[in-house]
Design an enzyme around this catalytic site. Structure first.
Site, mmCIF file in Angstrom:
data_model
loop_
_atom_site.group_PDB
_atom_site.id
_atom_site.type_symbol
_atom_site.label_atom_id
_atom_site.label_comp_id
_atom_site.label_asym_id
_atom_site.label_seq_id
_atom_site.Cartn_x
_atom_site.Cartn_y
_atom_site.Cartn_z
ATOM 1 N N GLU A 131 74.615 52.813 5.277
ATOM 2 C CA GLU A 131 73.059 52.751 5.160
ATOM 3 C C GLU A 131 72.578 54.320 5.364
ATOM 4 O OE1 GLU A 131 71.282 50.457 3.924
ATOM 5 O OE2 GLU A 131 72.424 48.862 4.230
ATOM 6 N N ASP A 258 79.004 45.636 -4.964
ATOM 7 C CA ASP A 258 78.061 46.149 -5.967
ATOM 8 C C ASP A 258 78.041 47.604 -6.281
ATOM 9 O OD1 ASP A 258 77.057 46.409 -3.562
ATOM 10 O OD2 ASP A 258 75.009 45.557 -4.037
ATOM 11 N N GLU A 355 66.638 35.407 -3.452
ATOM 12 C CA GLU A 355 67.636 36.263 -3.132
ATOM 13 C C GLU A 355 69.102 35.939 -3.893
ATOM 14 O OE1 GLU A 355 67.894 38.960 -1.800
ATOM 15 O OE2 GLU A 355 69.605 39.466 -0.543
ATOM 16 N N GLU A 374 66.677 45.933 -7.733
ATOM 17 C CA GLU A 374 67.362 46.102 -8.626
ATOM 18 C C GLU A 374 66.987 45.842 -10.189
ATOM 19 O OE1 GLU A 374 68.002 45.073 -5.543
ATOM 20 O OE2 GLU A 374 69.575 46.354 -4.743
HETATM 21 C C1 DMJ Z 1 69.542 49.483 -1.432
HETATM 22 O O1 DMJ Z 1 69.527 49.906 -0.015
HETATM 23 C C2 DMJ Z 1 70.485 49.686 -1.873
HETATM 24 O O2 DMJ Z 1 70.035 49.845 -3.478
HETATM 25 C C3 DMJ Z 1 71.769 49.280 -1.834
HETATM 26 O O3 DMJ Z 1 72.806 49.619 -2.658
HETATM 27 C C4 DMJ Z 1 71.565 47.666 -2.012
HETATM 28 N N1 DMJ Z 1 70.504 47.124 -1.228
HETATM 29 C C5 DMJ Z 1 69.511 47.887 -1.174
HETATM 30 C C6 DMJ Z 1 68.124 47.391 -2.031
HETATM 31 O O4 DMJ Z 1 68.305 45.976 -2.286
#
Ligand code: DMJ
Length: 468
Positions: A131, A258, A355, A374
């Site tokens: 993060e 992902d 979700e 996304e």
């Molecule tokens: C963000 O912090 C980033 O896009 C991460 O790769 C996945 N989750 C969140 C948004 O949903």
């Protein structure tokens, strides 16, 4: 004579009475919101871009009033939340490049001052590498490239230096947590996304500083993970970074995996990296063979065992909606469009995105909406490549629904449930970094940001392909 009610009329009456509330007729529900019904509506891009900008300003002013200097606004109680015992300015750093792109000069200037005057990483706190890297290192690097203020680069470099010990494992794959002062690491069971999503940030830092160490460590980690793919080319959802053994063999494109795939593709595109090109191509072939699913409800990507390829579940969620963007970026427009259409059905089940769903039944299995970007990111990519009005229409729906259901007196709140629309007192920094940025870019004139000249990191921070 006894009156006979025709059976067909009886069925139609039943559908009218129950159709819109009964899950059996869920598809009718979906169709009633489908973009095809609205395709002819004219979208005023200029007006939409301005509306998005105004909502960004509204949320930013809420942050300023109630959370200034802290990590996040709590938009219901009008207070703040810090991730750790002391603030790392998550929202200002994440939101800064959006302000620059929106032309919000006054806000950008005050945010730049806040960051450069007060952000310090010399803190005895244990942070999550993934993060902190995508939000802070990524945010600081794009801020540097947009402003050319060396203060941003210095902060990114200092932070990355403190993060580097995460790579000191036998396999070269990073630990999940690190203390910014002591360098003590922890968290040996990790996942592909957290292991493989740092090469854009660290590769860019190497390019900007001339120090190859950042890139080398990130590439070694990415390759170590890729080398542990199964015989059929898939990765699982959990792995020990000390032993290199898989702990969970559930393979998918969802959260936890992902952005590993996203970074293989983007690293190739950003730096012409031939290894990453090869790794992406092997991976996408396996993904399309074992995870892609042409179901009666649409085209999806489900879960399968990484070793056998056997279907484990037909779950798909808001995080998976990043994939149309990757598909179209890689040149696969057909699958990208089909998947985005499915994602849009998911969004419209309850008028805002759950979700997670089970796409076999179009049933919601995890009802929250934490303001995720996304699906909007994918609409922006698809609009860039196709110029099809349907993506503008989708964007307008996303924006209107977010304002309708998530807006509070001081900002925007996550939803605990898209069914009840009950709110949660939280506004993640990615709402300003990504959700509103991608909505703005979708409607704004293309000259605001030349799509072909940047690669977005997974937190929506644009990194310039040829920064000089
Ligand atoms: C963000 O912090 C980033 O896009 C991460 O790769 C996945 N989750 C969140 C948004 O949903």
């Amino acid at each position: 004579m006894k009156y006979k009610f025709p059976i067909s009329l009886f069925i139609i009456t039943l559908i009218i009475i129950f159709g819109f509330s009964n899950p059996i007729f869920g598809k009718l529900n979906i169709r009633s919101h489908s973009f095809t019904d609205k395709q002819n509506e004219k979208i005023n891009k200029k007006e939409m871009a301005e509306k998005v900008k105004q909502e960004f300003l509204f949320a930013w002013n809420g942050y300023k009033k109630y959370a200034w200097g802290h990590d996040e606004l709590k938009p219901i109680s009008d207070t703040y939340r810090d991730w750790y015992s002391s603030s790392l300015l998550m929202t200002p750093v994440d939101a800064f490049d959006t302000m620059v792109l929106m032309g919000l000069k006054k806000e950008a200037a005050e945010t730049q001052k806040l960051i450069l005057d007060s952000l310090s990483f010399d803190k005895n706190i244990t942070v999550k590498f993934f993060e902190i890297n995508i939000r802070l290192v990524g945010g600081l690097l794009s801020s540097y490239e947009l402003t050319r203020n060396k203060g941003f680069l210095k902060l990114a470099e200092d932070l990355a230096n403190r993060l580097m010990p995460v790579f000191n494992s036998k396999t070269g794959m990073p630990y999940r947590y690190i203390n910014l002062k002591t360098g003590k690491v922890s968290g040996a069971v990790s996942n592909p996304a957290e292991i493989g999503s740092c090469i854009i940030e660290l590769g860019t830092l190497s390019k900007l500083t001339g120090n190859p160490e950042y890139f080398n460590k990130a590439k070694r980690a990415l390759t170590a993970l890729y080398n542990r793919r199964s015989n059929i080319g898939l990765v699982g959802s959990e792995i020990s970074i000390e032993t290199g053994k898989w702990v969970n063999t559930n393979s998918s494109i969802t959260g936890g995996i992902d952005s590993y795939y996203e970074y293989l593709l983007k690293r190739w595109m950003l730096f012409g990296d031939k290894d990453c090109e090869r790794m992406w191509k092997t991976s996408i072939t396996a993904i399309n063979k074992y995870l892609a699913d042409k179901a009666s409800t649409g085209f999806w990507y489900g879960h399968a065992d990484m070793n056998t390829g056997k279907r484990i579940s037909t779950h798909f969620g808001a995080l998976d909606a990043f994939f149309p963007a990757e598909l179209v970026l890689s040149g696969d427009l057909k699958r990208a469009e089909a998947l985005e259409a499915s994602c849009y059905k998911m969004w419209n089940l309850e008028g805002i995105e759950p979700e997670q769903i089970d796409y076999s039944y179009m049933k919601i299995i995890s009802p929250g909406y934490p303001l995720r970007p996304e699906i909007i990111e994918s609409a922006y990519y698809l609009y860039h490549y196709t110029h099809s009005k349907k993506y503008l229409q989708m964007g307008k729906t996303f924006f209107n629904n977010i304002v309708k259901y998530c807006k509070t007196n001081s900002g925007f709140a996550e939803l605990k449930s898209v069914i009840t629309k009950q709110k949660r007192d939280a506004m993640e920094s990615f709402f300003l970094a990504e959700t509103l940025k991608y909505l703005y870019l979708l409607f704004a004139p293309a000259k605001v940001l030349d799509f072909n000249k940047v690669i977005f990191n997974t937190e929506g921070h644009p990194v310039q392909r040829n920064f000089k």
